[in-house]
Design a protein around this motif. Structure first.
Motif, short mmCIF file in Angstrom:
data_model
loop_
_atom_site.label_atom_id
_atom_site.label_comp_id
_atom_site.label_asym_id
_atom_site.label_seq_id
_atom_site.Cartn_x
_atom_site.Cartn_y
_atom_site.Cartn_z
N ASN A 197 0.77 -1.27 -0.06
CA ASN A 197 0.02 -0.09 0.03
C ASN A 197 0.84 1.28 0.04
O ASN A 197 0.49 2.25 -0.52
CB ASN A 197 -0.97 -0.13 1.31
CG ASN A 197 -2.02 -1.13 1.08
OD1 ASN A 197 -2.36 -1.53 0.00
ND2 ASN A 197 -2.71 -1.44 2.14
N LYS A 198 1.98 1.05 0.74
CA LYS A 198 2.85 2.24 0.72
C LYS A 198 3.59 2.78 -0.71
O LYS A 198 3.45 3.86 -0.93
CB LYS A 198 4.07 1.92 1.77
CG LYS A 198 4.96 3.31 1.93
CD LYS A 198 6.19 2.67 2.83
CE LYS A 198 7.25 3.81 2.89
NZ LYS A 198 8.24 3.47 3.94
N VAL A 201 0.63 4.07 -2.53
CA VAL A 201 0.49 5.68 -2.25
C VAL A 201 1.38 6.61 -2.98
O VAL A 201 1.31 7.61 -3.30
CB VAL A 201 0.41 6.03 -0.74
CG1 VAL A 201 0.25 7.29 -0.42
CG2 VAL A 201 -0.99 4.94 -0.33
N THR A 202 2.67 6.04 -2.90
CA THR A 202 3.82 6.64 -3.27
C THR A 202 3.85 7.03 -4.61
O THR A 202 4.00 8.11 -5.33
CB THR A 202 5.13 6.07 -2.78
OG1 THR A 202 5.18 5.92 -1.34
CG2 THR A 202 6.48 6.86 -3.49
N VAL A 204 0.98 6.93 -6.49
CA VAL A 204 -0.02 7.73 -6.65
C VAL A 204 0.29 9.22 -6.62
O VAL A 204 0.10 10.28 -7.41
CB VAL A 204 -1.23 7.57 -5.80
CG1 VAL A 204 -2.38 8.84 -6.00
CG2 VAL A 204 -1.86 6.19 -6.44
N ILE A 205 1.04 9.51 -5.25
CA ILE A 205 1.66 10.70 -5.03
C ILE A 205 2.40 11.49 -6.31
O ILE A 205 2.55 12.52 -6.69
CB ILE A 205 2.27 11.12 -3.76
CG1 ILE A 205 1.27 10.54 -2.82
CG2 ILE A 205 3.14 12.50 -3.74
CD1 ILE A 205 1.75 10.77 -1.26
#
Length: 222
Positions: A197-198, A201-202, A204-205
């Protein structure tokens, strides 16, 4: 004292008592054939007594010093007793009974012929007393053996209960190990999902940042 020695001792006392009775009985028999048969029985019994004496001797010498001294002391009495039996057998089996009795009286210094019978009765009484003592010792040994057996049974029962307790504790520990293994697997899976998930998210950012940069660049260029 050795149980083996006491067993031989009891057998000897019984045999000695029977031989004394047979010697006394044979001395009163007038029939030659009947007396011959009794003498043969006595001879066989004396041979058996000799064997028992030798067995007691071997057993006594194999014991610890304290028990050995007691057994050897008794053994000396039984050897003396057997020698008296052999003398009586020699007297009874002699073809010239009067001459044998006369020689026995001369050796013992006894002037009364009835003293021989008295000596037989005395030796017989002594043999019976020894037999009774041997029986008492055997009964005492059995009593101690039963008490020891009861203690042994109690110890075995206690050990069995302790074994059940340990098995139950081991079963519980095994269950705890299984739970720990399951928890480790769950935590590992969670850690992997968190890592995945990390990265998502990274990503996506980063994608958003790139998109914003492209938008700003596009507006500035127009």
């Amino acid at each position: 004292m050795s149980d083996v020695f006491e067993g031989y001792e009891r057998q000897y006392c019984e045999l000695s008592t029977n031989l004394s009775r047979k010697c006394h009985s044979a001395s009163t028999v007038s029939d030659a054939e009947e007396k011959k048969g009794k003498i043969a029985e006595i001879k066989s019994g004396i041979d058996e007594a000799d064997v028992l004496i030798r067995k007691m001797d071997l057993e006594a010498r194999s014991l610890q010093p304290s028990a050995k001294a007691v057994c050897l002391s008794k053994l000396r009495e039984y050897k003396s007793d057997l020698n008296q039996l052999k003398k009586e057998f020699k007297r009874v089996s002699s073809t010239d009974t009067k001459q044998s009795s006369r020689e026995d009286l001369m050796e013992s210094g006894v002037a009364d012929p009835h003293a021989v019978s008295a000596d037989q009765r005395g030796r017989l009484a002594m043999s019976v007393e020894r037999l009774d003592q041997s029986s008492d010792r055997i009964r005492e040994s059995r009593r101690l053996m039963l008490e020891t057996e009861e203690v042994g049974i109690s110890i075995v029962q206690d050990l069995s209960q302790q074994r059940q307790t340990l098995l139950h504790a081991h079963s519980k520990l095994h269950g705890v190990d299984d739970a720990i293994d399951k928890s480790k697997k769950v935590l590992t899976a969670m850690s992997r999902r968190m890592t995945r998930n990390k990265w998502i998210v990274t990503s996506v950012i980063v994608a958003l940042i790139l998109a914003i940069i492209l938008i700003i660049s596009y507006k500035l260029s127009h």
